[in-house]
Design a protein around this motif. Structure first.
Motif, PDB file in Angstrom:
ATOM      1  N   LYS A 105       0.843  -1.210   0.000  1.00  0.00           N
ATOM      2  CA  LYS A 105       0.000   0.000   0.000  1.00  0.00           C
ATOM      3  C   LYS A 105       0.870   1.249   0.000  1.00  0.00           C
ATOM      4  O   LYS A 105       0.592   2.209  -0.710  1.00  0.00           O
ATOM      5  CB  LYS A 105      -0.897   0.009   1.242  1.00  0.00           C
ATOM      6  CG  LYS A 105      -2.058  -0.956   1.210  1.00  0.00           C
ATOM      7  CD  LYS A 105      -2.896  -0.700   2.451  1.00  0.00           C
ATOM      8  CE  LYS A 105      -3.903  -1.773   2.710  1.00  0.00           C
ATOM      9  NZ  LYS A 105      -4.615  -1.562   3.976  1.00  0.00           N
ATOM     10  N   THR A 106       1.932   1.218   0.799  1.00  0.00           N
ATOM     11  CA  THR A 106       2.835   2.373   0.874  1.00  0.00           C
ATOM     12  C   THR A 106       3.437   2.680  -0.492  1.00  0.00           C
ATOM     13  O   THR A 106       3.552   3.836  -0.892  1.00  0.00           O
ATOM     14  CB  THR A 106       3.967   2.080   1.886  1.00  0.00           C
ATOM     15  OG1 THR A 106       3.377   1.803   3.143  1.00  0.00           O
ATOM     16  CG2 THR A 106       4.900   3.265   2.010  1.00  0.00           C
ATOM     17  N   LEU A 107       3.800   1.626  -1.208  1.00  0.00           N
ATOM     18  CA  LEU A 107       4.419   1.815  -2.528  1.00  0.00           C
ATOM     19  C   LEU A 107       3.412   2.271  -3.585  1.00  0.00           C
ATOM     20  O   LEU A 107       3.803   2.573  -4.704  1.00  0.00           O
ATOM     21  CB  LEU A 107       5.077   0.515  -2.989  1.00  0.00           C
ATOM     22  CG  LEU A 107       6.259   0.023  -2.140  1.00  0.00           C
ATOM     23  CD1 LEU A 107       6.797  -1.293  -2.695  1.00  0.00           C
ATOM     24  CD2 LEU A 107       7.371   1.059  -2.076  1.00  0.00           C
ATOM     25  N   GLY A 108       2.147   2.282  -3.231  1.00  0.00           N
ATOM     26  CA  GLY A 108       1.141   2.783  -4.172  1.00  0.00           C
ATOM     27  C   GLY A 108       0.226   1.721  -4.755  1.00  0.00           C
ATOM     28  O   GLY A 108      -0.609   2.019  -5.600  1.00  0.00           O
ATOM     29  N   PHE A 109       0.389   0.481  -4.302  1.00  0.00           N
ATOM     30  CA  PHE A 109      -0.504  -0.572  -4.797  1.00  0.00           C
ATOM     31  C   PHE A 109      -1.908  -0.326  -4.236  1.00  0.00           C
ATOM     32  O   PHE A 109      -2.060   0.011  -3.059  1.00  0.00           O
ATOM     33  CB  PHE A 109       0.005  -1.958  -4.375  1.00  0.00           C
ATOM     34  CG  PHE A 109       1.164  -2.429  -5.205  1.00  0.00           C
ATOM     35  CD1 PHE A 109       0.982  -3.313  -6.250  1.00  0.00           C
ATOM     36  CD2 PHE A 109       2.457  -1.976  -4.963  1.00  0.00           C
ATOM     37  CE1 PHE A 109       2.051  -3.738  -7.035  1.00  0.00           C
ATOM     38  CE2 PHE A 109       3.525  -2.386  -5.728  1.00  0.00           C
ATOM     39  CZ  PHE A 109       3.325  -3.271  -6.774  1.00  0.00           C
ATOM     40  N   SER A 110      -2.884  -0.491  -5.088  1.00  0.00           N
ATOM     41  CA  SER A 110      -4.261  -0.168  -4.694  1.00  0.00           C
ATOM     42  C   SER A 110      -4.966  -1.392  -4.113  1.00  0.00           C
ATOM     43  O   SER A 110      -4.428  -2.504  -4.112  1.00  0.00           O
ATOM     44  CB  SER A 110      -5.027   0.324  -5.910  1.00  0.00           C
ATOM     45  OG  SER A 110      -5.111  -0.726  -6.857  1.00  0.00           O
ATOM     46  N   ALA A 147      -2.538   7.051  -3.015  1.00  0.00           N
ATOM     47  CA  ALA A 147      -1.658   5.914  -3.318  1.00  0.00           C
ATOM     48  C   ALA A 147      -0.854   6.207  -4.589  1.00  0.00           C
ATOM     49  O   ALA A 147       0.354   5.967  -4.643  1.00  0.00           O
ATOM     50  CB  ALA A 147      -2.479   4.640  -3.490  1.00  0.00           C
ATOM     51  N   LYS A 148      -1.516   6.767  -5.592  1.00  0.00           N
ATOM     52  CA  LYS A 148      -0.816   7.107  -6.846  1.00  0.00           C
ATOM     53  C   LYS A 148       0.216   8.204  -6.595  1.00  0.00           C
ATOM     54  O   LYS A 148       1.323   8.161  -7.128  1.00  0.00           O
ATOM     55  CB  LYS A 148      -1.834   7.610  -7.887  1.00  0.00           C
ATOM     56  CG  LYS A 148      -2.488   6.494  -8.654  1.00  0.00           C
ATOM     57  CD  LYS A 148      -3.349   7.051  -9.760  1.00  0.00           C
ATOM     58  CE  LYS A 148      -4.133   5.917 -10.407  1.00  0.00           C
ATOM     59  NZ  LYS A 148      -5.216   6.383 -11.243  1.00  0.00           N
ATOM     60  N   ARG A 193       1.777   8.864  -3.801  1.00  0.00           N
ATOM     61  CA  ARG A 193       2.920   8.292  -3.074  1.00  0.00           C
ATOM     62  C   ARG A 193       3.862   7.573  -4.028  1.00  0.00           C
ATOM     63  O   ARG A 193       5.081   7.732  -3.956  1.00  0.00           O
ATOM     64  CB  ARG A 193       2.432   7.275  -2.025  1.00  0.00           C
ATOM     65  CG  ARG A 193       1.969   7.859  -0.730  1.00  0.00           C
ATOM     66  CD  ARG A 193       1.913   6.792   0.374  1.00  0.00           C
ATOM     67  NE  ARG A 193       1.121   5.632   0.010  1.00  0.00           N
ATOM     68  CZ  ARG A 193      -0.161   5.494   0.269  1.00  0.00           C
ATOM     69  NH1 ARG A 193      -0.822   6.460   0.883  1.00  0.00           N
ATOM     70  NH2 ARG A 193      -0.816   4.403  -0.083  1.00  0.00           N
ATOM     71  N   SER A 194       3.270   6.775  -4.918  1.00  0.00           N
ATOM     72  CA  SER A 194       4.122   5.975  -5.811  1.00  0.00           C
ATOM     73  C   SER A 194       4.969   6.861  -6.720  1.00  0.00           C
ATOM     74  O   SER A 194       6.070   6.483  -7.110  1.00  0.00           O
ATOM     75  CB  SER A 194       3.271   5.016  -6.638  1.00  0.00           C
ATOM     76  OG  SER A 194       2.492   5.732  -7.570  1.00  0.00           O
TER      77      SER A 194
END
Lengths: 386, 227
Positions: free
Chosen positions: A293-298, B81-82, B84-85
């Motif tokens: 989640k932190t890395l951006g996975f939804s 989330a986007k 952050r990535s």
């Protein structure tokens, strides 16, 4: 690297746990397939029954005979095309474990009323002409390596004495559900001997089978037949062939219902086993899900990962189980007494149900871990100590 | 240097049952682009909470946080989330690598969310691993690496998308002195050579000495600036 690869690697993270879960699912699917096959085999007679055949039996019980003299009266009922009759002969062939239906029948009419027993005109003609001849199903011929001209010796029990029959026809089943394990011989042949040895039993018929022209008039015709013999010493009960077969099944309905329920209970149990595996896996990976989640996975990605793993295990277990069900059902059919289940094979519906069960197990087992993974906040995920 | 992070009057409280537990009180903080800032303070002072808030993995109870001109507290979960990535690289105390993935695959993870082709992803991953000095360890699994090497893989994962900001929560907290120095030197290099803005939470004064600016927190309050 693809998500599928990650799913695969996650699945193999705890090899023993995953293997045992897959094995559990495979065994459950085998048990499910076997039970369903027994249930369908049990009811194959109902499936094979024809809508345009009626059966008349003694009203009190199937085991009491009817007079042969009824035949002519039944034939007179409008709407009936053909009447045939049979007697349950039983007897012993080779030894008592060799079970298959042995019936004394009206040789002149049996194959007109039962066209699903496929014979050549030559075979039918010879069978009709020779009083001590018999016709057997192809499964019986194969099992006992019998061919036209061979003699089958039956030791009588209901009809005592030694009975020799010459094989004059080997029928093939017209449909997949047609029983190819029966033996038919002349009722006349048996009756003639009864007249000599036990005259009181001569002229007895087990049941009559009528071919009717219009299946929608079966109730009306049945009533007319039974009305003919009302208040006689041998009152009759006439019903459709399907109802007659279902009547047989009714006596074992508790067993069949139990097996049906059991087959689904097994699926329920294995669903809990896989759900437990998935919950443990998801719990152990709480921090990893927080990383994702932190890395951006939804949420969609996490659902894919967890659901994918659950489905992968369920499909693998289900696939192995289904693959092994075929040889095991085959082996089971060898163990049970021959003729007990004339048609014992995995039906397409069993395969569909097993695959559906695997899909449902995979989906349901993933629901709680997914809910947990999605509802856990990232910061709580990082704090989690498993 | 332009301001990249603006924390304005931020308060953060957690709730345990019906009891409110205040963690941060009315914090305001500006961080400039290319700055290397260390957040220090005793356990429970709120430094990790502040790091979580300005990196978008938690939300403030009150106040606003603007990063690169975007009010991140106003973004929905999916948008956050986007964001952050694309904008933040994360380095954790316990590395948080995925144990079933190789160093290469761990570093590649954030790139799976981009439109890069396989060959482009490979190029980016190799570059990142070479920057952290692990070009020869790409097919090693985390358990086959030392703690320092694992943290370098984590840093490679943090920089592979080329984010403007790196946040590091006790990046040397689980390492021996030599490994810790290697990590700190690497972060210093990322700051100087690649102009990454770095916000680092640490207990270690030696680690903090690498930063341009040290800010201390105590019981949820930000203590006035010292250099």
């Amino acid at each position: 690297m693809k998500v599928l690869k990650l799913i695969f690697k996650n699945t193999l993270r705890h090899k023993l746990r995953t293997s045992l879960t897959i094995l559990g699912i495979a065994i459950a699917v085998i048990a499910f397939g076997l039970l369903r096959t027994v249930v369908t085999a049990w009811s194959v007679g109902v499936e094979a029954s024809s809508a345009n055949r009626l059966i008349t039996r003694q009203a009190v019980s199937f085991i009491f005979p009817l007079p042969y003299a009824y035949k002519e009266k039944i034939e007179s009922v409008p709407g009936i095309e053909e009447v045939t009759f049979s007697n349950w002969f039983q007897g012993v062939y080779i030894d008592k474990n060799q079970f298959f239906a042995r019936l004394a029948v009206d040789a002149n009419t049996i194959f007109d009323v039962y066209p699903e027993f496929v014979l050549s005109p030559q075979e039918i003609s010879t069978f009709k002409k020779e009083k001590n001849s018999c016709v057997i199903g192809i499964d019986i011929a194969k099992k006992y390596n019998l061919k036209i001209g061979d003699v089958m010796n039956i030791d009588g029990d209901i009809y005592p004495g030694r009975w020799d029959f010459v094989v004059r026809g080997i029928y093939k089943p017209k449909y997949k559900t047609t029983d190819a394990t029966q033996m038919f011989f002349h009722w006349d042949y048996v009756d003639d001997r009864m007249r000599e040895e036990a005259p009181v039993r001569a002229g007895d018929v087990g049941w009559y089978v009528m071919k009717i022209s219009d299946a929608s008039k079966s109730a009306e015709i049945s009533e007319k037949i039974d009305a003919l013999f009302k208040n006689s010493p041998a009152e009759t009960k006439t019903e459709t062939e399907r109802a007659f077969q279902q009547g047989f099944l009714a006596s074992t309905s508790a067993i069949i219902t139990s097996m049906n329920v059991l087959s689904f209970v097994i699926i329920g149990i294995i669903m809990l086993v896989l759900a437990n595996t998935m919950i443990m896996s998801a719990r152990e990976r709480t921090r990893e899900y927080a990383v994702f989640k932190t890395l951006g996975f939804s949420a969609k990605h996490l659902v894919g990962l967890i659901m994918g793993e659950s489905l992968f295990i369920a499909f693998l277990g289900g696939g192995i189980g289904l693959f092994l069900t075929f040889p095991l059902v085959s082996a089971f059919s060898e163990v049970i007494p021959k003729g007990f289940f004339p048609v014992f094979q995995i039906e397409p519906i069993t395969i569909v149900l097993a695959v559906s069960a695997a899909v449902i197990i995979g989906i349901v087992s993933a629901i709680f871990p997914i809910q947990r993974a999605l509802s856990t906040r990232i910061v709580d995920g990082f704090r989690f100590v498993g | 240097m332009a301001e990249i992070i603006n924390v304005s009057n931020v308060t953060k409280s957690y709730w345990r049952d019906s009891m409110e537990i205040p963690v941060l009180h009315n914090i305001s903080l500006n961080i400039k682009e290319g700055e290397f800032i260390a957040l220090m303070g005793p356990s429970g002072s709120g430094k990790t909470t502040l790091l979580n808030l300005l990196s978008g993995i938690d939300r403030p109870t009150k106040g606003s946080i603007t990063v690169g001109g975007i009010d991140i507290a106003a973004l929905g979960e999916s948008a956050l989330a986007k964001w952050r990535s694309a904008n933040i690289g994360f380095v954790f105390q316990f590395y948080n690598l995925i144990p079933v993935l190789t160093a290469f695959e761990n570093v590649e993870l954030p790139l799976l969310l981009t439109n890069l082709s396989k060959s482009e992803r490979k190029k980016h991953v190799q570059t990142s691993l070479e920057i952290v000095g692990l070009g020869d360890r790409i097919y090693h699994y985390p358990k086959q690496l030392s703690g320092g090497q694992e943290q370098r893989v984590a840093i490679a994962r943090a920089i592979v998308t080329d984010p403007a900001i790196l946040v590091a929560d006790e990046p040397t907290g689980d390492l021996d002195r030599n490994s810790a120095d290697e990590i700190l030197n690497l972060m210093e290099r990322l700051n100087k050579e690649f102009n990454k803005t770095i916000v680092m939470v640490t207990h270690d004064p030696h680690a903090a000495s690498k930063a341009h600016l040290i800010r201390n927190l105590d019981k949820g309050d930000l203590i006035p600036e010292m250099v």
